[in-house]
Every structure is written in structure tokens, then in C-alpha cells.
Design a protein around this motif. Structure first.
Motif, PDB file in Angstrom:
ATOM      1  N   TYR A  30       0.412  -1.333   0.239  1.00 22.53           N
ATOM      2  CA  TYR A  30       0.130   0.134  -0.042  1.00 22.53           C
ATOM      3  C   TYR A  30       0.981   1.453   0.209  1.00 22.53           C
ATOM      4  CZ  TYR A  30      -2.164   3.778   2.884  1.00 22.53           C
ATOM      5  OH  TYR A  30      -2.760   5.137   3.683  1.00 22.53           O
ATOM      6  N   ARG A  65      -4.880  -2.309   1.052  1.00 17.07           N
ATOM      7  CA  ARG A  65      -5.355  -1.279   1.951  1.00 17.07           C
ATOM      8  C   ARG A  65      -5.977  -2.939   2.749  1.00 17.07           C
ATOM      9  NH1 ARG A  65      -8.682   2.046  -0.409  1.00 17.07           N
ATOM     10  NH2 ARG A  65      -8.107   1.338  -2.328  1.00 17.07           N
ATOM     11  N   ALA A 106      -9.859   1.121   4.665  1.00 20.71           N
ATOM     12  CA  ALA A 106      -9.514   1.085   2.837  1.00 20.71           C
ATOM     13  C   ALA A 106      -9.891   2.341   2.576  1.00 20.71           C
ATOM     14  CB  ALA A 106      -9.951  -0.283   2.345  1.00 20.71           C
ATOM     15  N   LYS A 115      -6.651   5.795   2.009  1.00 18.69           N
ATOM     16  CA  LYS A 115      -6.715   6.413   0.744  1.00 18.69           C
ATOM     17  C   LYS A 115      -7.227   7.702   0.557  1.00 18.69           C
ATOM     18  CE  LYS A 115      -7.500   5.393  -4.698  1.00 18.69           C
ATOM     19  NZ  LYS A 115      -7.968   4.615  -5.551  1.00 18.69           N
TER      20      LYS A 115
END
Lengths: 800, 132
Positions: free
Chosen positions: A25, A119, A242, A246
Motif C-alpha cells: 500500500y 489496504r 481502506a 486512501k
């Protein structure tokens, strides 16, 4: 040993998977392959470990503590397989196994959806690592050898030909009060056995067995389904994490949606099966007792269902071009809290904090396990909420929130709030024992009546509202049919059912409203796109469920009765005749046949009672006469065969120690001397007698009597003494030669006793009617079915 | 916009108020110190162990069961329970009685016996006598 090694390597793999996925990630692209490899290695090892545990159980390897404590040779194969999750260690194993499998599916799902996998899987591997630590040799490891800690094993479970070996005599113990003998199994005994070439498998030849209440079909299916739900609830948490990692909130909504729906469906089914088990087998009289174990699985379910409603709004607003969408923060919180509450539920039921609060007793697993569970809950709570706090500013800036009062958005949000309120109530009540308090069932029931009323109203009402905004006139027009139909149907129910309570009337009204609105829409849709049916089917289910709860609990009637053999008694229009008992299941249980007549129909139902070898307790199983509109429910309370003594139902049992005095019916009785048995005869198994010398003073007279127990051959009998002048009957019931404690039954010779002195067989029961309890089960099943219709629809939408 | 928050806060306050009220109404405290149980004039849950050496009386005519329990400090208390001796009572490790102390005894409306059950098997038996 090998099992622990496998689990330890699995833990290492899990941690490697977490780190590799995280590095991937962070941009180290070549780490992804390692992450995948490590996760798959972990999952495979867990599957092997679980298979090993199952193999140990099936092959009766009593050298393992878990196998000894929860299984035995007598269990049928199907039940034997289910002993896998009968104890704490095994149920953690089951949770781990199912979580690992869910992770395999999740990995495949995530790998097809953009850059999601690193993630999601790094967070997921954190969860598997925690559960792996739980089953590691430090804590609740199922592969512990039986001699690792001293344990007392009943002599019955030891190979009879080895009991007399001189080498084990130092390890024999006996319990004075029950006369049972035990072998103290510890590492030094194991050492002696090994040095004499006796394998442990041949020394311990049987296990302690399974609690008889668990020896049934429900034990085979309820825990796996419930734990599947628990395991799947990890996934929405990972998706939420996740998204926050992000800082992109668009995709997770669609991606997590089918998972959340499926989780709620499976968890709901698991909870219901538990309720049905309690109702049908355990004889609690109902399907829901607000017991902490039940509650703690319901709380995350409610939070998850709340999340479904607000996720729908966010998805809808994103479809209109929003990037973040409405209720973004709410949804993140709900997805985080659902999993945190699953772990919290594990903490409540496994840490021993509920020791005194539940009918299930929870043995304290030790401070270490307690602390570890606290860390487990704390880590996920802090991780989730901490990350959210980090993104809070961004989310507040981009989240749009203008709602019209008459919009579906706001009503869905209100539904989520109400569901969370319900979860809060249950959480507060269930957690109270941590602070030394407890609440009555009344607390939950009273709090939930207004909540259920609002749920009914929203359930129907929100579907009449349009997204964004609805004009009042339009709403009026649209709801004309359903509102008028609701009023008519509710009026009918109130009149026919004789409802007088205002709150119950309101509850019936809103629930009926929900049912009718959903039916109306479902009927319209059914000719069109059947995939759109999910929500309506679920809502019909929940409305039917609520109606079932109202009728089966508020209108349940209950009565305790003594059924004398072959005499007919009436309860609620059911003519019941107890016709006798028979032994079933290889003479281990007794079924008490009751002939039930209702109108011109006749049925025989048989509640079951038996003394369990497992805990020497009386076990009772109810019998249910299931009809379409109601259940007639009989729980057995007790049975008196009338032959032992008429005093069994009359008089008083008084336990006396040597020198004690007591009073009965104006007589003063003292226990003056213990009549000792001839010890040498007693131990050699010959005939003997023992008893108590009593002095009875009544009406100025003094009597000296000897209450005796006589053993002749295989028979033991207690000699009754009748004092005609004193109108007194005395009979020994039990006497202990060590403590000299005597239990004596005193009764009057004349008066109320004589009337019932003929031997009679009496079965005591509690009979109750449960109107429309079938709606409770079918409501939940329909609701779950609806969830899965939605899953199939939302799964298609989740592919970007 | 502001109104919305005020309305929301109002609802939450009403809800919490209602919950706290009901909680205090239906709340029953656990007490393992019998000295405190005897001075409490509220319904409590007393946890202790059955004194097996003392007399117990099962009165079948009045459907009562009288026995003694003790706490960890050795304080003993007479308990009269409206009902018969419950299942597993004799093998129970500890008992939880719900009721109130009045007129020299504890009047119990329910008894919970702590026995092996669904989630955990029993631990070692109480082995009283020594090595044979």
C-alpha cells in the motif's frame, strides 16, 4: 505439539501478510505477491490446524485436554464433530477458521477491484493476527496436553485394567461427599506412565463428555452460522479503514454494501437459530431472555443494519455526482463499531466479567486473557476512530448535508438512529454487570416498545417518501390506500384480539402499516425487476416478526399444573391427561406422555426429563404442540412417582447435625446420637444399618426413636417410624457417615396427609399458549431471504 | 441548520433521560458482602455459597425452601426462598439469590445456581479428602 507449531507459524505468516500488504500500500509494489503468499499460507495452516483438532476429536485422543473435557466415546458422530466448538478454545478456533476463509474470499474479491487489495488485506491480517494470538499457546490453545496442568479425572474414564497398578496409587483421590474417585493427572504421572511404556491414549479411555443441553442438532448449526456472521463483520471494518487510508470515500460504499448485507443476513439467521434453540430445546419458555450471550450478538447486528440504511443514502447521493456523499462519517463509524462490538461481545462473554449475571456460567479465564481481550477491543476501537479523527476535517468539509423533512434520506437516517438507540440500550444493560449492577428484562422490554413503534412507522413511512423531497399532497395521495387499509386491519386486530393497552395498540398500528406498505410495493414490483424486491421482502419480514413478538409475548398465557396420572385437567381449553412415562434414547431419558385434547382433535406430546451423568442435574426438555396460529407449550417441572412415600409431597425435610434441635408441628425434636454402621462390613459391601437416635417431645411426653437406613443386599431402605400419640411420622431420607448429617422427613399422620396417602403419580408442568409464535420464525427467515436478494443486486453494482 | 441540531440534541437528551430513569428503576445491585445486604432495604442480588453443614428445611406445604448462605468473610445469612430446591442446587459452586433482607432473614424470589454450562466445562472437582 504439532498443532501449536502450526498455529505459531500461522501467526508469523499472518503478521508477515499484514506487513507486506501494508508495504505494498505504501508503494512497494513487489511486496504484494509476498503479502498474498503469506496470507494464503496462514489460511492453509489454519485449515490444517482445524482439521487436526477435528481429527483428534474424532479419534478420541484424550491425551489432549480439550478432547477430554468436551467429548466422549458415547457421542454420535455428528455431535462429536460439533464438540469442535463446544468450549472456549474451540470456539476461538472456529472463529479463526471462518475468518481465514472469509479472508480468502475477500482477497479474491478485492484483487478484482482496483488498488483495493493491499489496504483491505493489511487491516484484515491484523484481525487474523489477533485471533491467532488468542489461540496461541499463551492463551486459549486447543492443543494443550492434559498433563500440562493438574486435572482430576474421574476413575470411570481411566482404563480399568490399569487402575490397580501400584505406580498410580499415589495419584488416586476420592471425594468424601459423593464417594467418587479421581485420578490426579499431572506431568509427574505422565512421566511415570511414559517410563512404564503406557501411552496416554490407553490410560485415559473416555472423555468427560458434552453438556447434554448441547447434544443436539442446534449445536451443530447455530454456532457455525453465528461465527460466520462474526467473521464476516470484519470485512466492512476493513473497507472503511481502506477508504480512510486512501481518503477516497466513493468506492468503499459500493464495495462494502453486499458484504454488509450478507453479514447482517447470516448474523440475523444465527441469532434467530439461537432463539429457536432456546425455545424448542432448553425450555426457557421463550425465545429471548435478554441473556448477555444473546444480547451481545444482537448489538453488532443492530449497528450493522443501521449501517445498511445510511450506506444506501450515501450511495444514492454519490450516484448524483457527489464524491463523498451524505452520512459519510456516520457510515464509517457504524462499519467500525460493528466489528468493535463483535470483539466487545467476545470480551463480555469470554473474559469472566459476567460471572454472576448470566444463566451461562463463565469460568474466569485468567487475568492475561482478560487483558488481552481489552487490548484487542482497544486496538480496533482506537485504530478505527483514530483514523477517522485524522480524516474528520476533510470529511466535514466535503460532506453534503441538506435534508428535507419529508425525504427518504432523513427517514432512513432516523431509522439508523433508532436502531442505534436500541443497540445502546442493550449495550448499557448488558455491560452493567462490569460495574456490579444488573437490569431486569423489564428494562429492555419497556425501552423497546417505543422503539418498535417508531421502527414500524419508519419501515412503512420511509418507502412512501421520495428521495430528496416529497410534497405533502403527493404523500397524502400515495398513502391513501395503505393508511386506510392499515386502519381497518388494525381495528380488526384490536377488536378480535381484545387489545386494551394503548402502547400495544400503537405498536400494532405501526407494524401493520409497515406490513401493508411493503406488501403493496412488493406486489407492484414482483411483475417487474425481482432483484429490486430485497428491501421490501426484508421489511415485510421484520413487520411479521414484530407482530409475532407482540402476540406471542403479550398474549401468552401461562399456568402451573399438577397432572395426576389418568386424570384430565384443563388449561386454556386444552384437556390434558398424563398417561405415563417411557424411557427413550437407550434408557437415558424419560418421555412423559401427555394426551392433549382440543375440541375434537387429539394429540400426544411428550416433554422429556432425565438426570444427566454430566453434572448430576435434572434436565428438562419442553414439548410443543405447534399449530398454525399458536403453539401450546408444556415445560415439565417435576415428577413424583408416588411409590417412595406419600411424604414426598407432604411434610418437611429437615437436615440435622448431631446435637441439633428442631421443631415440627408442636414437637421438639433433637438428634441425640449417631447410630454408626459397622465400618468393616460397610466397606466390604455387606449388609449394614446406620441412622440417627432422636428424642421427640410433644404434649408433655418424650419419645426416643431410631430413624434407620438399612442396606440389605442391593436394596437400601429407610424405616418409617409412626408415633400415633404424637401424630407424627418420621423417616430418614439421607445420612452421611462422615459428617453425621441426617436429612429427615417429618409429617403428620392425620389431617391433610391422609387424604393423599394413596400412591399417585404426579407430573408437574407449566403449560402456556404462544399465539402466532410462528410469525417470529417466519418473519426472520423472510427478512434474511430479503437480505440475500439485495446481496445479489448489490454485488453486481460493486464491480467498478 | 441550527434547529436540526437543537432538535437532535433534544431527542438524545429525552432518550438518555428515559434510559437512565428506567435503568435506576430496574437496576439491581450485586452484593457479596452480607453485612451490607442486611442493612440494605432494597432488592439486591446476594452472591455467596451454601452452608451445607447447617440445617435446611424444605417445606412442601408452604412451598418454601430455607437454607443458609455465607459470604467470603464468613458472614452467614438465613434465606427463605419461595419455591422448591432448584436443579443443580446441591452441586452448585455458588448461588446468587435475589431478594431483600427483612425480619432476620433474606426473602429470596429467585435463585441462580452457578453450574457448568454452555460455554465452559467445570473445573476440577472439590476433592475434600486427602490421599487414600
Amino acid at each position: 505439539m504439532i498443532g501449536s507449531i502450526i498455529l505459531t507459524i500461522a501467526l508469523a505468516s499472518s503478521i508477515i501478510a499484514m506487513v507486506m500488504y501494508y508495504l505494498s500500500y505504501r508503494g512497494y509494489n513487489n511486496a504484494l505477491t509476498f503479502g498474498r503468499l503469506a496470507y494464503h499460507t496462514m489460511a492453509m495452516l489454519v485449515i490444517v490446524a482445524a482439521a487436526l483438532l477435528e481429527y483428534l476429536l474424532l479419534t478420541h485422543q484424550y491425551g489432549f485436554k480439550y478432547v477430554y473435557e468436551y467429548s466422549s466415546n458415547e457421542l454420535p458422530k455428528g455431535i462429536l464433530m460439533a464438540t469442535f466448538w463446544a468450549g472456549q478454545e474451540g470456539s476461538f478456533m472456529l472463529w479463526l477458521l471462518l475468518t481465514s476463509i472469509v479472508g480468502l474470499i475477500l482477497q479474491s474479491y478485492a484483487s478484482k477491484r482496483g488498488d483495493l487489495e493491499p489496504r483491505v488485506m493489511s487491516v484484515f491480517a491484523l484481525a487474523t493476527s489477533f485471533i491467532l494470538i488468542m489461540v496461541s499457546p499463551m492463551f486459549k490453545n486447543p492443543f494443550v496436553y492434559i498433563w500440562s496442568e493438574p486435572i482430576f479425572i474421574s476413575i470411570k474414564d481411566i482404563n480399568a485394567s490399569l487402575v490397580h497398578l501400584p505406580i498410580i496409587q499415589n495419584f488416586l483421590f476420592s471425594d468424601g461427599s459423593s464417594g467418587q474417585e479421581f485420578v490426579k493427572m499431572n506431568s509427574s504421572l505422565f512421566g511415570i506412565l511414559t517410563s512404564n511404556g503406557i501411552p496416554i491414549k490407553e490410560f485415559i479411555v473416555n472423555g468427560r463428555g458434552l453438556n447434554p443441553q448441547l447434544t443436539n442438532f442446534w449445536m451443530q448449526i447455530h454456532p457455525p452460522i453465528l461465527f460466520t456472521g462474526f467473521s464476516m463483520s470484519t470485512v466492512p471494518f476493513c473497507f472503511a479503514m481502506a477508504a480512510m487510508m486512501k481518503n477516497d470515500y466513493k468506492d468503499w460504499v459500493r464495495q462494502a454494501f453486499p458484504w454488509l448485507l450478507a453479514t447482517a443476513g447470516i448474523l440475523g439467521l444465527g441469532i434467530m437459530l439461537g432463539g429457536y434453540w432456546a425455545y424448542e430445546m432448553l425450555g426457557w419458555g421463550g425465545y429471548w431472555a435478554w441473556d448477555p450471550v444473546e444480547n451481545s450478538s444482537l448489538i453488532p447486528w443492530l449497528v450493522g443494519v443501521a449501517g445498511i440504511h445510511t450506506l444506501l443514502v450515501q450511495r444514492k447521493s454519490q450516484a448524483k455526482g457527489d464524491n463523498v456523499g451524505k452520512f459519510a462519517k456516520t457510515n464509517l463509524i457504524l462499519a467500525i463499531m460493528m466489528y468493535v462490538l463483535v470483539i466487545y461481545s467476545t470480551f463480555l462473554t469470554r473474559s469472566g466479567v459476567l460471572g454472576d449475571a448470566s444463566v451461562h456460567s463463565f469460568v474466569n479465564p485468567g487475568t492475561m486473557v482478560y487483558l488481552f481481550l481489552v487490548i484487542f477491543v482497544g486496538t480496533f476501537l482506537l485504530l478505527g476512530l483514530g483514523t477517522l479523527a485524522y480524516r474528520w476535517k476533510f470529511l466535514t468539509l466535503h460532506e453534503k448535508s441538506e435534508e428535507n423533512l419529508l425525504s427518504r434520506e432523513l427517514s432512513l437516517f432516523t431509522a439508523a438512529v433508532v436502531l442505534c438507540a436500541s443497540a445502546t440500550i442493550i449495550l448499557v444493560g448488558t455491560s452493567a454487570p462490569i460495574f456490579g449492577h444488573s437490569v431486569d428484562a423489564a428494562f429492555y422490554n419497556q425501552m423497546h416498545i417505543p422503539i418498535a413503534i417508531i421502527i414500524g412507522l419508519l419501515n412503512g413511512g420511509s418507502l412512501l417518501l421520495k428521495w430528496k423531497t416529497t410534497k405533502p399532497q403527493e404523500l397524502l395521495k400515495k398513502s391513501l390506500f395503505s393508511v386506510s387499509a392499515t386502519i381497518i386491519v388494525t381495528a380488526l386486530i384490536i377488536v378480535l384480539g381484545g387489545i386494551s393497552d394503548v402502547l400495544v395498540m400503537l405498536l400494532t398500528l405501526t407494524t401493520t402499516f409497515a406490513l401493508i406498505v411493503n406488501l403493496e410495493i412488493a406486489v407492484k414490483i414482483i411483475r417487474g425487476n425481482k432483484k429490486m424486491l430485497g428491501a421490501y421482502v426484508s421489511h415485510i419480514g421484520i413487520a411479521l416478526f414484530l407482530l409475532g413478538v407482540i402476540s406471542s409475548s403479550i398474549y401468552s398465557r401461562e399456568k402451573d399444573l399438577d397432572l395426576v396420572k389418568n386424570q384430565t385437567k384443563d388449561a386454556f381449553g386444552y384437556q390434558m391427561t398424563f398417561t405415563g412415562y417411557r424411557s427413550i434414547d437407550n434408557d437415558t431419558k424419560y418421555a412423559f406422555d401427555i394426551n392433549v385434547k382440543k375440541g375434537d382433535k387429539e394429540f400426544t406430546i411428550s416433554p422429556v426429563m432425565y438426570i444427566s451423568d454430566f453434572n448430576n442435574g435434572l434436565m428438562r426438555e419442553p414439548a410443543i404442540l405447534s399449530m398454525l396460529t399458536k403453539d401450546f407449550y408444556i415445560s415439565p417441572l417435576g415428577y413424583d412417582n408416588g411409590t417412595s412415600s406419600d411424604q414426598a409431597t407432604q411434610g418437611q425435610t429437615i437436615s440435622l447435625n448431631l446435637g441439633d434441635e428442631t421443631n415440627f408441628d408442636g414437637a421438639k425434636i433433637s438428634y441425640t446420637n449417631f447410630v454408626a454402621p459397622d465400618m468393616s462390613v460397610m466397606t466390604s459391601g455387606g449388609d449394614f444399618q446406620m441412622g440417627a437416635d432422636l428424642t421427640v417431645m410433644k404434649g408433655g411426653k418424650t419419645y426416643s426413636v431410631e430413624a434407620l437406613m438399612k442396606k440389605e443386599g442391593r436394596d437400601v431402605h429407610f424405616v418409617p417410624i409412626e408415633l400415633k400419640d404424637a401424630n407424627l411420622k418420621i423417616q430418614l431420607q439421607k445420612i452421611d457417615p462422615t459428617s453425621k448429617n441426617a436429612q429427615i422427613i417429618f409429617s403428620k399422620l392425620s389431617g391433610d396427609n391422609t387424604a393423599v396417602s394413596k400412591p399417585k403419580e404426579v407430573l408437574s408442568i407449566s403449560a402456556s399458549t404462544k399465539p402466532f409464535v410462528n410469525l417470529v420464525w417466519s418473519g426472520v427467515v423472510i427478512m434474511v431471504f430479503g437480505f440475500f436478494i439485495s446481496v445479489s443486486r448489490r454485488l453486481k453494482e460493486s464491480i467498478i | 441548520m441550527k434547529n436540526k441540531y437543537i432538535f437532535g440534541a433534544f431527542i438524545i437528551v429525552v432518550f438518555l433521560g428515559f434510559m437512565v430513569y428506567l435503568f435506576t428503576q430496574s437496576n439491581i445491585k450485586y452484593e457479596s458482602n452480607f453485612a451490607k445486604v442486611m442493612n440494605e432495604n432494597k432488592i439486591v442480588r446476594a452472591t455467596g455459597t451454601w452452608v451445607k453443614d447447617k440445617n435446611y428445611v424444605i417445606d412442601r406445604n408452604n412451598q418454601t425452601f430455607t437454607f443458609y448462605i455465607t459470604d467470603s468473610n464468613g458472614n452467614q445469612m438465613k434465606v427463605i426462598y419461595d419455591g422448591m430446591m432448584p436443579n443443580n442446587f446441591e452441586s452448585a459452586k455458588s448461588v446468587v439469590v435475589t431478594g431483600q433482607y427483612k425480619d432476620g432473614y433474606f426473602h429470596a424470589s429467585s435463585i441462580l445456581t452457578k453450574c457448568p454450562s454452555k460455554y465452559e466445562g467445570q473445573n476440577t472437582p472439590d476433592v475434600k479428602t486427602s490421599n487414600l
